[in-house]
Design an enzyme around this catalytic site. Structure first.
Site, PDB file in Angstrom:
ATOM      1  N   ASP A  67       0.850  -1.193   0.000  1.00 50.72           N
ATOM      2  CA  ASP A  67       0.000   0.000   0.000  1.00 50.72           C
ATOM      3  C   ASP A  67       0.889   1.247   0.000  1.00 50.72           C
ATOM      4  OD1 ASP A  67      -2.373   1.453   0.187  1.00 50.72           O
ATOM      5  OD2 ASP A  67      -2.364   1.423   2.383  1.00 50.72           O
ATOM      6  N   HIS A  68       0.660   2.141  -0.940  1.00 52.12           N
ATOM      7  CA  HIS A  68       1.408   3.412  -1.033  1.00 52.12           C
ATOM      8  C   HIS A  68       2.921   3.245  -1.128  1.00 52.12           C
ATOM      9  CE1 HIS A  68      -2.036   6.031  -0.600  1.00 52.12           C
ATOM     10  NE2 HIS A  68      -2.466   5.279   0.390  1.00 52.12           N
ATOM     11  N   ASN A  76     -10.088   0.732   0.846  1.00 50.70           N
ATOM     12  CA  ASN A  76      -9.032   0.606   1.856  1.00 50.70           C
ATOM     13  C   ASN A  76      -9.505   1.076   3.233  1.00 50.70           C
ATOM     14  OD1 ASN A  76      -7.550   0.006  -0.404  1.00 50.70           O
ATOM     15  ND2 ASN A  76      -5.958   1.518  -0.042  1.00 50.70           N
TER      16      ASN A  76
HETATM   17  P1  13P Z   1      -8.075   5.034   6.431  1.00 54.06           P
HETATM   18  O1  13P Z   1      -6.913   5.059   7.355  1.00 54.06           O
HETATM   19  O2  13P Z   1      -8.833   6.311   6.363  1.00 54.06           O
HETATM   20  O3  13P Z   1      -8.959   3.868   6.686  1.00 54.06           O
HETATM   21  O4  13P Z   1      -7.484   4.836   4.957  1.00 54.06           O
HETATM   22  C1  13P Z   1      -6.809   3.654   4.667  1.00 54.06           C
HETATM   23  C2  13P Z   1      -6.119   3.735   3.356  1.00 54.06           C
HETATM   24  O5  13P Z   1      -6.563   4.369   2.436  1.00 54.06           O
HETATM   25  C3  13P Z   1      -4.859   2.997   3.215  1.00 54.06           C
HETATM   26  O6  13P Z   1      -4.270   3.203   1.979  1.00 54.06           O
END
Ligand code: 13P
Length: 292
Positions: free
Chosen positions: A82-83, A230
């Site tokens: 993620d990211h 997410n």
């Molecule tokens: P939240 O922390 O708002 O649930 O978002 C999670 C997210 O987008 C992880 O990439």
């Protein structure tokens, strides 16, 4: 089963009109909570780790824990970075066995973002790994900016079409008014923009920052084409809330299994509610997915 490809899960979700939940893990109990929730709901699930989560837990630990979870689970499980912000990070995760990677070049100029994603796509696709990209900026909780500033950060539908064509991404995270973290006010999603993006782009769309978004808005986003959602903050809040409550109530408790086991139950409940909200309950069998 080994990890399934995220693109397979999202294709099935698209055909059936639901969204697959993607939940962030940072430790064993969070992972167990996510898998237990997916099994209880008979739903496909994506587990994902950020670079921060990987730094905290260690890449090999995260990958190994997730692999065991996927092998033992009775539902399809994918593992996503993620990211991720660099080509090198994506390659490290692919090498460690992840079945998907997100390359977040959203802070870069358009051309550089597309080029970075394309570079990762070329490597990832060669080994059956799918790639999520982001266009437009999904903020932290920056609630005190003006409407025009907010709109400038959002994903432009025409740019999105060009970005997908140039980058070859398999899924696109869009900025339509959500933010990561805890909201100060109620988030207002730009559904007209989402509809235009969905019309312009044929790959599945991803909603980040979904914790704290009202249920009705989530349902509408799914109806308009969001296929991966997410959730991180609401899991963290359940974890921390459970610990605070238990430790305040029982000054004598000291067994980590009791403390973290209680937190695990609280997190499982949150994940199950989200899976139901996203419409993914009961979709494990039809979601299928080829293993990696
Ligand atoms: P939240 O922390 O708002 O649930 O978002 C999670 C997210 O987008 C992880 O990439």
């Amino acid at each position: 089963m080994a990890f399934v490809a995220v693109s397979d899960l999202l294709r099935a979700a698209d055909a059936d009109g639901y969204a697959v939940g993607a939940f962030n893990l940072n430790n064993l109990e969070i992972l167990q909570a996510i898998i237990a929730a997916a099994e209880a709901e008979q739903a496909p699930v994506i587990i994902q780790a950020t670079q921060g989560g990987i730094k905290y837990g260690g890449l090999d630990y995260i990958a190994a824990m997730a692999r065991v979870a996927a092998e033992e689970a009775r539902v399809p499980v994918a593992l996503n970075l993620d990211h991720g912000t660099s080509f090198e990070q994506a390659v490290r995760c692919i090498k460690a066995g992840f079945s998907a990677v997100m390359v977040d070049g959203s802070k870069l100029p358009f051309d550089e973002n597309a080029a970075l994603v394309k570079k990762v796509v070329d490597v990832a696709h060669a080994v059956g790994v799918s790639v999520e990209a982001e266009l437009g900026k999904i903020g932290g909780t920056e609630d005190n900016i003006t409407v025009s500033q907010r709109e400038a950060l959002m994903t432009d539908p025409e740019e999105a079409a060009e970005f997908v064509a140039r980058s070859g991404a398999d899924a696109l995270a869009v900025s339509i008014g959500t933010a990561h973290g805890v909201y100060q006010g109620e988030p207002k999603l730009d559904f007209a923009r989402l509809q235009e993006i969905a019309r312009a782009v044929s790959i599945p769309l991803v909603l980040h920052g979904a914790s704290g978004v009202p249920d009705g808005s989530i349902r509408e986003a799914v109806r308009l084409g969001i296929r991966k959602i997410n959730i991180d903050t609401e899991i963290r809040l359940a974890f921390a809330g459970s610990l605070r409550e238990l430790l305040a109530r029982d000054a004598g408790v000291y067994d980590p299994r009791e403390i973290l086991g209680t937190a695990r139950e609280a997190m499982q409940k949150v994940v199950q509610e989200k899976i139901r909200l996203f419409g993914a309950s009961g979709k494990a069998r039809s979601a299928g997915g080829a293993g990696r």
